[in-house]
Design an enzyme around this catalytic site. Structure first.
Site, short mmCIF file in Angstrom:
data_model
loop_
_atom_site.label_atom_id
_atom_site.label_comp_id
_atom_site.label_asym_id
_atom_site.label_seq_id
_atom_site.Cartn_x
_atom_site.Cartn_y
_atom_site.Cartn_z
N GLU A 160 -13.86 8.93 0.58
CA GLU A 160 -13.01 10.06 0.17
C GLU A 160 -13.36 11.37 0.86
OE1 GLU A 160 -13.11 10.04 -4.15
OE2 GLU A 160 -12.71 7.89 -4.20
N GLU A 265 -10.19 -1.21 -4.19
CA GLU A 265 -10.33 -0.80 -5.59
C GLU A 265 -8.99 -0.97 -6.32
OE1 GLU A 265 -12.08 3.12 -5.88
OE2 GLU A 265 -13.40 2.77 -4.17
#
Ligand code: G3I
Length: 375
Positions: A160, A265
């Protein structure tokens, strides 16, 4: 024409054999159903890899051939203070994967969350220099990746690093080291285990602006000779976002760069209040929780079906790209395990309900595997 008499017993034997043969070709587990396509993984929590979750553990062992650590390998877990390492949970996690013959994933080395503030400070609480922080990053990666060398096969090296608009996210890493902290993290990970597969992992890459940022980042890493093998699309998705076309184009765009794609995810947020928001950004979604219909009494049948259909269409996209998609990992076992449950918001984003029963979404994912590619 001669009509021959066939004893009813013979007919029954032939029919039973045919039925059994039919059953044998219809896998009943996810890992079996997708074994020729990609790995089917799941994120596991501490109770699960410690063998204390009697509901979740049989599901994990039966259905999945890869595991990711939901929290056990993050910086705050493995190095709670600079130079002080704690591998209690990480060791259990890796041992759990090995004893169940699973492909073991490492998540994550460098992130702006779940990293103690002390990493960025000296003993007086002042920011450390670039050199000190690079040294700390190096030592962390060398110690953690080195400890599991040859056992953890693929690592989310940087997590991220981009904002929703595709620009570099401001973080202590970026502020103190500069934008090249990303390259350094990959170099250190490669030094620590040259055979490990190294990923850049992020969410909302289906959105064009952020995807463009990630494409530019990966192009630069490759041009600079940095060893990056894959992009992780986190896959925290919603009922209508992204569209099938957006998911399809996202995978194609990354495949063109010569990297593999992992869905790292995967879950589908089914709570209505967040549906309009085209992002998986945690803070942006949290702002939309008030007044949400949280389906606190369970999902109505029509919503269960819609969730199943949504899973099936997305699995169809991953199957279509099975030449580049190496792994699809679900972010949790049962709905009760999901990070998407927050106070006041009960979510139902996974394939198994809170009792560990397979949902229609599970059957839909299983069935999707049986369809020929492209259909
Ligand atoms: O370890 C403490 C425990 O000591 C304390 O008693 C307890 C009280 O709430 O909190 C525990 O820490 C929590 C931790 O999960 C372990 O359960 C944290 O508060 C909580 O914030 C943390 O949440 C995790 C979250 O990352 C943190 O950002 C979720 O479980 C985890 O599913 C989630 O996973 C992230 C991926 O790593 C990266 N991509 C997004 C994804 C979802 O946010």
């Amino acid at each position: 024409m001669t009509i021959r008499f066939v004893p009813i017993k013979t007919v029954l034997i032939v029919l039973t054999a045919a039925t059994l043969a039919g059953c044998a070709t219809q896998p009943t587990t996810l890992k079996e159903a997708y074994k020729n396509d990609f790995l089917i993984g799941v994120a596991v929590n501490q109770k699960q890899f410690s063998g204390e979750d009697r509901r979740g553990d049989p599901i994990i062992k039966a259905q999945f051939n890869s595991i990711s650590p939901e929290n056990a390998l993050k910086w705050d877990a493995t190095e709670p203070e600079p130079g002080v390492f704690d591998f209690t949970n990480a060791d259990k996690y890796v041992a759990f994967g090995e004893s169940n013959h699973m492909v073991i994933v490492g998540h994550t080395l460098v992130w702006n969350h779940q990293t103690p503030r002390s990493v960025f400070q000296d003993t007086n609480g002042n920011p450390v220099t670039r050199e000190v922080l690079l040294q700390r990053m190096h030592d962390h990666i060398q110690t953690v990746v080195g400890r599991y060398k040859g056992r953890i096969k693929d690592w989310d090296v940087v997590n991220e690093a981009l904002k929703d608009n595709g620009e570099l996210r401001p973080s202590p890493w970026e502020k103190i080291i500069g934008p090249d902290y990303i390259e350094k993290a990959f170099q250190y990970a490669h030094e620590a285990d040259p055979d490990a597969e190294l990923n850049y992992n992020d969410y909302s890459l289906e959105n064009q602006e952020k995807r463009d940022g990630a494409i530019a980042l990966i192009k630069k890493l490759k041009a600079d000779g940095i060893p990056i093998n894959a992009v992780g699309l986190q896959g925290h998705l919603k009922m209508a976002w992204p569209t099938v076309a957006e998911e399809d184009a996202t995978i194609s765009d990354f495949a063109k760069l010569g990297v593999k794609v992992m869905i790292t995810e995967f879950d589908i947020d089914v709570v209505r209040a967040t549906q309009g928001n085209r992002t998986a950004d945690i803070e942006a979604n949290a702002r939309l929780v008030d007044g949400a219909n949280t389906y606190s009494n369970g999902l109505p049948a029509n919503v269960q079906q819609a969730l199943a259909d949504r899973y099936a269409e997305l699995m169809g996209v991953y199957l279509k790209h099975r030449d580049v998609v190496e792994r699809v990992t679900f972010w949790g076992v049962t709905d009760g395990d999901s990070w998407l449950n927050t106070p006041g918001r009960m979510n139902h984003p996974l394939l198994f309900d809170r009792q560990g029963q397979a949902k229609p979404a599970f059957d839909a994912v299983l069935k999707a595997a049986r369809k020929p590619a492209g259909n």
